[in-house]
Design a protein around this motif. Structure first.
Motif, PDB file in Angstrom:
ATOM      1  N   ARG A  44      55.132  98.486  52.495  1.00  0.00           N
ATOM      2  CA  ARG A  44      55.052  98.305  51.039  1.00  0.00           C
ATOM      3  C   ARG A  44      56.058  99.221  50.346  1.00  0.00           C
ATOM      4  NH1 ARG A  44      49.641  99.395  49.801  1.00  0.00           N
ATOM      5  NH2 ARG A  44      49.182  97.308  50.551  1.00  0.00           N
ATOM      6  N   ALA A  45      56.098 100.487  50.761  1.00  0.00           N
ATOM      7  CA  ALA A  45      57.041 101.437  50.149  1.00  0.00           C
ATOM      8  C   ALA A  45      58.480 101.021  50.438  1.00  0.00           C
ATOM      9  CB  ALA A  45      56.782 102.844  50.674  1.00  0.00           C
ATOM     10  N   GLY A  46      58.739 100.552  51.649  1.00  0.00           N
ATOM     11  CA  GLY A  46      60.090 100.101  51.996  1.00  0.00           C
ATOM     12  C   GLY A  46      60.506  98.891  51.178  1.00  0.00           C
ATOM     13  N   GLY A  47      59.583  97.956  50.970  1.00  0.00           N
ATOM     14  CA  GLY A  47      59.890  96.771  50.163  1.00  0.00           C
ATOM     15  C   GLY A  47      60.183  97.131  48.724  1.00  0.00           C
ATOM     16  N   ILE A  48      59.379  98.021  48.171  1.00  0.00           N
ATOM     17  CA  ILE A  48      59.608  98.455  46.784  1.00  0.00           C
ATOM     18  C   ILE A  48      60.934  99.194  46.685  1.00  0.00           C
ATOM     19  CG2 ILE A  48      58.764 100.011  44.977  1.00  0.00           C
ATOM     20  CD1 ILE A  48      55.908  99.254  45.885  1.00  0.00           C
ATOM     21  N   GLY A  49      61.226 100.057  47.661  1.00  0.00           N
ATOM     22  CA  GLY A  49      62.500 100.786  47.658  1.00  0.00           C
ATOM     23  C   GLY A  49      63.687  99.849  47.761  1.00  0.00           C
ATOM     24  N   ALA A  50      63.593  98.826  48.622  1.00  0.00           N
ATOM     25  CA  ALA A  50      64.684  97.858  48.767  1.00  0.00           C
ATOM     26  C   ALA A  50      64.877  97.065  47.483  1.00  0.00           C
ATOM     27  CB  ALA A  50      64.399  96.916  49.938  1.00  0.00           C
ATOM     28  N   ALA A  51      63.784  96.698  46.837  1.00  0.00           N
ATOM     29  CA  ALA A  51      63.888  95.968  45.568  1.00  0.00           C
ATOM     30  C   ALA A  51      64.557  96.825  44.498  1.00  0.00           C
ATOM     31  CB  ALA A  51      62.502  95.518  45.104  1.00  0.00           C
ATOM     32  N   MET A  52      64.201  98.097  44.460  1.00  0.00           N
ATOM     33  CA  MET A  52      64.824  99.005  43.483  1.00  0.00           C
ATOM     34  C   MET A  52      66.318  99.148  43.748  1.00  0.00           C
ATOM     35  SD  MET A  52      62.076 102.034  43.007  1.00  0.00           S
ATOM     36  CE  MET A  52      60.532 101.779  42.169  1.00  0.00           C
TER      37      MET A  52
END
Length: 139
Positions: A44-52
């Motif tokens: 989840r954190a990786g997905g949010i970071g990639a989106a940012m």
């Protein structure tokens, strides 16, 4: 030792093995559940970071376009025709792209195979067979 000699409170070897097996199984299952929960948080954190990062990249692209237009208008204010001003900015980007392509090609040509790793990896099968220098002695 017979069944008569054994005390009723003492566990048998079979019961001990069964309990150990059950305990190991529940421990493994608990570890798997822990890993799943940790991975969920990480994904989840990786997905949010990639989106940012994707949004930041898009905003960087927009900023590049706006700065390019600003530079062209500064050239217009200096007395150049707008067409020439925008052509100069586009030419500057063309030169920058050509420079980056050239440097990229030079960097790609520096790629070499990991010779030492390949050499030592070739010795592993012989070492596993008990012949530590066998791969090196082959004709």
């Amino acid at each position: 030792m017979t069944d008569v000699d054994q005390k009723p409170d003492e566990p048998t070897i079979g019961r001990l093995v069964a309990e150990a097996s059950r305990d190991i199984s529940s421990l493994v299952q608990a570890e798997i559940q822990l890993a799943k929960s940790e991975l969920k948080v990480s994904v989840r954190a990786g997905g949010i970071g990639a989106a940012m990062l994707a949004v930041a990249g898009f905003l960087g692209l927009l900023i590049t376009v706006l700065v390019s237009i600003s530079i062209a208008y500064f050239l217009v204010m200096a007395g150049l025709d707008p067409a020439w001003a925008f052509l100069i900015v586009a030419g500057a980007y063309l030169l920058l792209a050509a420079l980056l392509i050239g440097l990229g090609i030079v960097m790609l040509k520096r790629i070499r195979a990991p010779k030492k790793t390949i050499e030592t990896a070739g010795k592993i099968p012989a070492a596993l067979k008990g012949d530590p220098g066998g791969a090196a002695r082959r004709p």
